[in-house]
Design a protein around this motif. Structure first.
Motif, mmCIF file in Angstrom:
data_model
loop_
_atom_site.group_PDB
_atom_site.id
_atom_site.type_symbol
_atom_site.label_atom_id
_atom_site.label_comp_id
_atom_site.label_asym_id
_atom_site.label_seq_id
_atom_site.Cartn_x
_atom_site.Cartn_y
_atom_site.Cartn_z
ATOM 1 N N ILE A 36 0.750 -1.272 0.073
ATOM 2 C CA ILE A 36 -0.106 -0.098 -0.105
ATOM 3 C C ILE A 36 0.870 1.245 0.013
ATOM 4 C CG2 ILE A 36 -1.837 1.095 1.373
ATOM 5 C CD1 ILE A 36 -2.307 -1.475 2.310
ATOM 6 N N GLY A 37 0.726 1.986 -1.269
ATOM 7 C CA GLY A 37 1.508 3.038 -1.145
ATOM 8 C C GLY A 37 0.837 4.379 -0.588
ATOM 9 N N ILE A 38 1.334 5.462 -0.681
ATOM 10 C CA ILE A 38 0.762 6.898 -0.184
ATOM 11 C C ILE A 38 -0.650 7.024 -0.943
ATOM 12 C CG2 ILE A 38 0.864 9.353 -0.262
ATOM 13 C CD1 ILE A 38 3.910 9.117 -0.173
ATOM 14 N N ALA A 39 -0.595 6.889 -2.315
ATOM 15 C CA ALA A 39 -2.027 7.116 -3.014
ATOM 16 C C ALA A 39 -2.549 5.646 -3.875
ATOM 17 C CB ALA A 39 -1.649 7.941 -4.222
ATOM 18 N N ASN A 40 -1.862 4.576 -3.868
ATOM 19 C CA ASN A 40 -2.279 3.648 -4.461
ATOM 20 C C ASN A 40 -1.993 2.228 -3.629
ATOM 21 O OD1 ASN A 40 -2.533 5.208 -6.948
ATOM 22 N ND2 ASN A 40 -0.232 4.658 -7.294
ATOM 23 N N VAL A 41 -3.246 1.186 -4.101
ATOM 24 C CA VAL A 41 -3.032 -0.057 -3.554
ATOM 25 C C VAL A 41 -2.610 -0.893 -4.588
ATOM 26 C CG1 VAL A 41 -4.555 -2.067 -2.631
ATOM 27 C CG2 VAL A 41 -5.112 0.429 -2.138
ATOM 28 N N HIS A 42 -1.362 -1.787 -4.242
ATOM 29 C CA HIS A 42 -0.868 -2.568 -5.302
ATOM 30 C C HIS A 42 -1.314 -4.005 -5.031
ATOM 31 C CE1 HIS A 42 2.119 0.576 -6.325
ATOM 32 N NE2 HIS A 42 1.953 0.708 -4.829
ATOM 33 N N ILE A 43 -1.913 -4.796 -6.092
ATOM 34 C CA ILE A 43 -2.363 -6.051 -6.096
ATOM 35 C C ILE A 43 -1.817 -6.785 -7.341
ATOM 36 C CG2 ILE A 43 -4.552 -7.499 -6.572
ATOM 37 C CD1 ILE A 43 -6.006 -5.208 -5.693
ATOM 38 N N GLU A 44 -1.283 -8.166 -6.728
ATOM 39 C CA GLU A 44 -0.719 -9.084 -7.954
ATOM 40 C C GLU A 44 -1.814 -10.076 -8.132
ATOM 41 O OE1 GLU A 44 3.050 -11.949 -8.311
ATOM 42 O OE2 GLU A 44 3.168 -10.516 -6.953
ATOM 43 N N THR A 45 -2.191 -10.179 -9.471
ATOM 44 C CA THR A 45 -3.263 -11.255 -9.673
ATOM 45 C C THR A 45 -2.961 -12.490 -9.541
ATOM 46 O OG1 THR A 45 -2.556 -11.447 -12.056
ATOM 47 C CG2 THR A 45 -4.240 -9.814 -11.551
ATOM 48 N N VAL A 46 -3.971 -13.407 -9.226
ATOM 49 C CA VAL A 46 -3.948 -14.737 -8.849
ATOM 50 C C VAL A 46 -3.480 -15.730 -9.973
ATOM 51 C CG1 VAL A 46 -4.933 -16.625 -7.570
ATOM 52 C CG2 VAL A 46 -5.221 -14.401 -6.863
ATOM 53 N N LYS A 47 -4.076 -15.122 -11.054
ATOM 54 C CA LYS A 47 -3.886 -16.057 -12.451
ATOM 55 C C LYS A 47 -2.440 -16.120 -12.850
ATOM 56 C CE LYS A 47 -8.360 -14.908 -13.952
ATOM 57 N NZ LYS A 47 -9.204 -14.090 -15.069
ATOM 58 N N ALA A 48 -2.342 -17.066 -13.850
ATOM 59 C CA ALA A 48 -0.814 -17.181 -14.324
ATOM 60 C C ALA A 48 -0.163 -16.203 -14.804
ATOM 61 C CB ALA A 48 -0.982 -18.305 -15.287
ATOM 62 N N SER A 49 -0.822 -15.062 -15.349
ATOM 63 C CA SER A 49 -0.084 -14.045 -15.855
ATOM 64 C C SER A 49 0.570 -13.054 -15.056
ATOM 65 C CB SER A 49 -1.159 -13.039 -16.473
ATOM 66 O OG SER A 49 -1.873 -12.113 -15.404
#
Length: 68
Positions: A36-49
């Protein structure tokens, strides 16, 4: 807008985030909450990509933990 403390509790978990785009459409992403940054939430997808998304905290409408 969801409070920052609620988002911090779910760090490292698999979550489903609903957020509003600039065209007022509601989208949802499922993935691992990496940071979690100052302005953004960072998400890594569960799928193989393995894509990583940055979602502005202000546009998050709902966040929930997904059980596997």
């Amino acid at each position: 807008m969801i409070s920052r403390s609620l988002i911090l509790k779910l760090k490292g978990h698999t979550v489903r985030i609903e957020y509003r785009t600039n065209k007022k459409a509601i989208k949802a992403r499922i993935g691992t909450l990496t940071s979690i940054g100052i302005a953004n939430v960072h998400i890594e997808t569960v799928k193989a990509s393995g894509r990583e998304y940055k979602i502005p905290i202000q546009s998050v409408k709902n966040i929930s933990e997904v059980s596997a």
